[in-house]
Design a protein around this motif. Structure first.
Motif, PDB file in Angstrom:
ATOM      1  N   UNK A  66       0.846  -1.194   0.000  1.00 25.84           N
ATOM      2  CA  UNK A  66       0.000   0.000   0.000  1.00 25.84           C
ATOM      3  C   UNK A  66       0.879   1.241   0.000  1.00 25.84           C
ATOM      4  N   UNK A  67       0.273   2.399  -0.198  1.00 24.88           N
ATOM      5  CA  UNK A  67       1.063   3.632  -0.117  1.00 24.88           C
ATOM      6  C   UNK A  67       1.748   3.804   1.239  1.00 24.88           C
ATOM      7  N   UNK A  68       1.210   3.191   2.274  1.00 20.84           N
ATOM      8  CA  UNK A  68       1.823   3.279   3.607  1.00 20.84           C
ATOM      9  C   UNK A  68       3.052   2.391   3.722  1.00 20.84           C
ATOM     10  N   UNK A  69       3.250   1.490   2.779  1.00 23.44           N
ATOM     11  CA  UNK A  69       4.409   0.606   2.800  1.00 23.44           C
ATOM     12  C   UNK A  69       4.011  -0.849   2.914  1.00 23.44           C
ATOM     13  N   UNK A 125      11.009   1.108   8.142  1.00 18.18           N
ATOM     14  CA  UNK A 125      12.315   0.608   7.717  1.00 18.18           C
ATOM     15  C   UNK A 125      12.193  -0.115   6.374  1.00 18.18           C
ATOM     16  N   UNK A 126      11.184  -0.977   6.252  1.00 17.97           N
ATOM     17  CA  UNK A 126      11.026  -1.737   5.014  1.00 17.97           C
ATOM     18  C   UNK A 126      10.711  -0.807   3.849  1.00 17.97           C
ATOM     19  N   UNK A 127       9.962   0.248   4.107  1.00 14.72           N
ATOM     20  CA  UNK A 127       9.653   1.214   3.050  1.00 14.72           C
ATOM     21  C   UNK A 127      10.915   1.836   2.474  1.00 14.72           C
ATOM     22  N   UNK A 128      11.866   2.129   3.309  1.00 17.51           N
ATOM     23  CA  UNK A 128      13.126   2.712   2.840  1.00 17.51           C
ATOM     24  C   UNK A 128      13.963   1.699   2.061  1.00 17.51           C
ATOM     25  N   UNK A 146      -1.353  -9.495  -6.256  1.00 14.32           N
ATOM     26  CA  UNK A 146      -0.015 -10.089  -6.238  1.00 14.32           C
ATOM     27  C   UNK A 146       0.953  -9.041  -6.785  1.00 14.32           C
ATOM     28  N   UNK A 147       1.928  -8.676  -5.975  1.00 17.81           N
ATOM     29  CA  UNK A 147       2.902  -7.648  -6.329  1.00 17.81           C
ATOM     30  C   UNK A 147       4.290  -8.260  -6.488  1.00 17.81           C
ATOM     31  N   UNK A 148       5.114  -7.582  -7.237  1.00 15.09           N
ATOM     32  CA  UNK A 148       6.539  -7.870  -7.311  1.00 15.09           C
ATOM     33  C   UNK A 148       7.228  -6.598  -6.835  1.00 15.09           C
ATOM     34  N   UNK A 149       8.101  -6.755  -5.846  1.00 13.59           N
ATOM     35  CA  UNK A 149       8.832  -5.588  -5.349  1.00 13.59           C
ATOM     36  C   UNK A 149      10.326  -5.873  -5.408  1.00 13.59           C
ATOM     37  N   UNK A 150      11.089  -4.823  -5.587  1.00 14.22           N
ATOM     38  CA  UNK A 150      12.541  -4.932  -5.533  1.00 14.22           C
ATOM     39  C   UNK A 150      12.972  -4.385  -4.184  1.00 14.22           C
ATOM     40  N   UNK A 151      13.732  -5.192  -3.461  1.00 16.91           N
ATOM     41  CA  UNK A 151      14.131  -4.826  -2.105  1.00 16.91           C
ATOM     42  C   UNK A 151      15.647  -4.830  -1.970  1.00 16.91           C
ATOM     43  N   UNK A 152      16.122  -4.110  -0.971  1.00 14.18           N
ATOM     44  CA  UNK A 152      17.553  -4.059  -0.693  1.00 14.18           C
ATOM     45  C   UNK A 152      17.784  -4.283   0.796  1.00 14.18           C
ATOM     46  N   UNK A 153      18.261  -5.471   1.094  1.00 10.48           N
ATOM     47  CA  UNK A 153      18.665  -5.845   2.454  1.00 10.48           C
ATOM     48  C   UNK A 153      17.540  -5.787   3.485  1.00 10.48           C
TER      49      UNK A 153
END
Length: 168
Positions: A66-69, A125-128, A146-153
């Protein structure tokens, strides 16, 4: 600390132990109770490849986007926990969420050489650490699509692996 990059190999999963702290980077799938039964139907029907996404070595985060993260939802909700075995059989290697899983689910993870990691409920934290996001299936479900997100650490701790569980 073990740094994981998606996709995850069989060998990497075999090396993970309950209590290991990990970070996860790369593209991961996000879904929860509204969408996971639909994904299971696609696996059953043989249409899951129509999403253009390889499930083998993939991670799935039990969350809405969501927009909130993003933040973990309880993985022991029936619609979510009942998806863990068939998704593991389809190639998912890492399930991310929160909460204690049933013994049968822990045994299913072992059967398919998959693991479960607990994500701390730290939405800010996850939003950042979320770099991209897009809907890949079932857009009518809004934030529960169903979403695909790119995450870093993303930080997590292995909660179930190789027949063992951190909650026992």
């Amino acid at each position: 600390m073990v740094d994981l990059t998606i996709p995850i190999s069989e060998e990497t999963v075999r090396e993970l132990q309950v209590g290991d702290t990990i970070t996860i980077s790369g593209y991961i799938i996000c879904g929860r109770d509204a969408v996971l039964p639909k994904v299971l139907k696609m696996i059953e029907d043989g249409t899951v490849d129509n999403m253009g996404l390889e499930l083998y070595g993939q991670a799935i985060f039990h969350t809405a986007v969501s927009p909130a993260g993003v933040g973990p939802t309880s993985s022991n909700k029936p619609e979510i926990e009942n998806s863990i075995e068939p998704l593991s059989a389809a190639g998912i290697k890492l399930h991310l969420g929160k909460g204690k899983l049933h013994r049968e689910t822990i045994e299913a993870l072992e059967k398919y050489n998959a693991v479960y990691a607990v994500i701390p409920p730290v939405t800010a934290l996850l939003g950042k650490k979320t770099e991209e996001q897009r809907v890949i299936a079932f857009p009518e479900l809004g934030m529960e699509a169903l979403h695909l997100i790119k995450i870093d650490k993303y930080p997590a701790i292995i909660g179930a692996a190789h027949g063992r569980c951190i909650y026992e």
